[in-house]
Design a protein around this motif. Structure first.
Motif, PDB file in Angstrom:
ATOM      1  N   LYS A  30       0.812  -1.214   0.000  1.00  0.00           N
ATOM      2  CA  LYS A  30       0.000   0.000   0.000  1.00  0.00           C
ATOM      3  C   LYS A  30       0.849   1.269   0.000  1.00  0.00           C
ATOM      4  CE  LYS A  30      -4.088  -1.973   0.238  1.00  0.00           C
ATOM      5  NZ  LYS A  30      -5.070  -1.857  -0.856  1.00  0.00           N
ATOM      6  N   ARG A  33      -0.348   4.324  -4.365  1.00  0.00           N
ATOM      7  CA  ARG A  33      -1.761   4.186  -4.680  1.00  0.00           C
ATOM      8  C   ARG A  33      -2.121   5.035  -5.897  1.00  0.00           C
ATOM      9  NH1 ARG A  33      -4.721   2.959   0.265  1.00  0.00           N
ATOM     10  NH2 ARG A  33      -3.275   2.709   2.024  1.00  0.00           N
ATOM     11  N   PRO A  34      -3.251   4.711  -6.550  1.00  0.00           N
ATOM     12  CA  PRO A  34      -3.768   5.636  -7.560  1.00  0.00           C
ATOM     13  C   PRO A  34      -4.173   6.952  -6.907  1.00  0.00           C
ATOM     14  CG  PRO A  34      -4.842   3.484  -7.701  1.00  0.00           C
ATOM     15  CD  PRO A  34      -4.077   3.505  -6.418  1.00  0.00           C
ATOM     16  N   TYR A  64      -7.719   5.742  -2.393  1.00  0.00           N
ATOM     17  CA  TYR A  64      -6.968   6.587  -3.323  1.00  0.00           C
ATOM     18  C   TYR A  64      -6.297   7.740  -2.574  1.00  0.00           C
ATOM     19  CZ  TYR A  64      -9.164   4.399  -7.427  1.00  0.00           C
ATOM     20  OH  TYR A  64      -9.557   3.518  -8.395  1.00  0.00           O
ATOM     21  N   GLN A 109      -1.157   6.461 -12.800  1.00  0.00           N
ATOM     22  CA  GLN A 109      -2.530   6.172 -12.392  1.00  0.00           C
ATOM     23  C   GLN A 109      -3.117   7.393 -11.682  1.00  0.00           C
ATOM     24  OE1 GLN A 109      -3.030   2.449 -10.303  1.00  0.00           O
ATOM     25  NE2 GLN A 109      -2.082   1.265 -11.928  1.00  0.00           N
ATOM     26  N   ASP A 262     -11.316   1.487 -10.428  1.00  0.00           N
ATOM     27  CA  ASP A 262     -10.624   0.314  -9.884  1.00  0.00           C
ATOM     28  C   ASP A 262     -10.288  -0.671 -11.001  1.00  0.00           C
ATOM     29  OD1 ASP A 262     -10.927   1.390  -7.364  1.00  0.00           O
ATOM     30  OD2 ASP A 262     -12.472  -0.014  -6.717  1.00  0.00           O
ATOM     31  N   PHE A 265      -7.536   0.897 -13.372  1.00  0.00           N
ATOM     32  CA  PHE A 265      -6.224   0.957 -12.737  1.00  0.00           C
ATOM     33  C   PHE A 265      -5.785  -0.386 -12.147  1.00  0.00           C
ATOM     34  CE2 PHE A 265      -6.741   5.786 -11.792  1.00  0.00           C
ATOM     35  CZ  PHE A 265      -6.207   6.092 -13.030  1.00  0.00           C
ATOM     36  N   PHE A 267      -6.868  -1.757  -9.485  1.00  0.00           N
ATOM     37  CA  PHE A 267      -6.637  -1.423  -8.080  1.00  0.00           C
ATOM     38  C   PHE A 267      -7.554  -2.232  -7.182  1.00  0.00           C
ATOM     39  CE2 PHE A 267      -7.736   1.498  -4.441  1.00  0.00           C
ATOM     40  CZ  PHE A 267      -6.528   1.358  -3.760  1.00  0.00           C
ATOM     41  N   ARG A 268      -6.995  -2.789  -6.126  1.00  0.00           N
ATOM     42  CA  ARG A 268      -7.783  -3.508  -5.131  1.00  0.00           C
ATOM     43  C   ARG A 268      -7.708  -2.763  -3.814  1.00  0.00           C
ATOM     44  NH1 ARG A 268      -6.365  -9.939  -6.120  1.00  0.00           N
ATOM     45  NH2 ARG A 268      -7.133 -10.046  -8.289  1.00  0.00           N
TER      46      ARG A 268
END
Length: 269
Positions: A30, A33-34, A64, A109, A262, A265, A267-268
């Motif tokens: 983490k 992040r975007p 985010y 991102q 999400d 990107f 992204f989770r």
């Protein structure tokens, strides 16, 4: 959470405020992040509070990094803004990428999220990003392009369905500038993917603005998602009691936008 603030962004105008997740020593995944850069609306005459912090915090709470652009506004007899807000927006993107490592951001991102006239500004960053005139105004060698756009009841066209107040404040009615800022005519294959939403009943910025943008994206082969809600006024922001514009039928837009981002990107949260 930590907060950063930078001003000015261009010719003594514009302020960038960021809300950032701290890095976790025990969760290195983490660390980056975007990011979403939020641009509130206000007809280029003011910056709407209900479309600033409440929206940024929704993105922040989802995982985010979030920023708000308090860009220059005009009206009330002031000269036309011209490229000033767009220069501030492009410089904000440049600053975010410049500090990506420090601020825990994935530099490719970075999305923009704009409402109404702020939607026009956000869309301008994605449509006009490589214009020579913009680079000259910024005194920049490198253009700045957002990686995705979230456009909420955006002002797009200076034609038949224009929101005249926004374009008056931005261009002063100057013909060539009106043409240059009619974004549906400027979309190209290198315009970033977009998520759009609008209400069909919008009395201030006609739904045709989003329809024209969606059609332009389609013609250019740019991926997009567009949601139209039957009922609802203009300026709904999150469409809830928190921002003073409860419209339950439209509240799903934020979850839909987050799901779209999400997915794009990967992204989770």
């Amino acid at each position: 959470m930590k907060m950063v603030e930078i001003a000015p962004l261009h010719r003594q105008g514009g302020r960038l405020t960021g809300y950032l997740h701290e890095k976790y020593q025990e969760i290195p995944a983490k660390d980056r992040r975007p990011c979403v850069l939020v641009m509130p609306g206000g007809a280029y005459r003011f910056v709407a509070e209900r479309e600033a912090d409440p929206v940024a915090f929704r993105f922040l709470n989802h995982g985010y990094q979030a920023f708000i652009l308090d860009y220059s506004v005009g009206g009330n007899g002031k000269p036309a803004l011209g490229l000033q807000p767009l220069c501030e927006a492009a410089n904000a993107l440049a600053l975010i990428r410049q500090h990506a490592e420090e601020w825990g951001i994935i530099p490719d991102q970075i999305a923009v999220c704009g409402f109404s006239a702020g939607g026009h500004l956000a869309a301008s960053t994605g449509v006009l990003w490589k214009e020579e005139e913009l680079l000259k105004a910024r005194s920049a060698e490198k253009p700045e392009r957002p990686d995705a756009m979230v456009l909420c009841y955006p002002v797009i066209t200076s034609g038949e369905f224009a929101h005249r107040g926004s374009f008056d404040n931005l261009t002063g009615g100057e013909t060539e500038m009106l043409r240059a800022f009619s974004l549906e005519e400027r979309v190209g294959k290198d315009t970033p993917p977009a998520f759009l939403w609008h209400t069909v009943e919008d009395p201030d910025v006609p739904v045709e603005n989003s329809l024209l943008m969606a059609n332009a994206l389609r013609r250019a082969g740019v991926p997009f998602e567009c949601h139209l809600f039957t009922h609802g006024a203009h300026g709904l922001s999150l469409c809830n009691e928190e921002v003073g514009t409860p419209q339950p039928s439209c509240t799903p837009w934020m979850d839909l936008a987050l799901a779209w981002l999400d997915d794009y990107f990967r992204f989770r949260p």
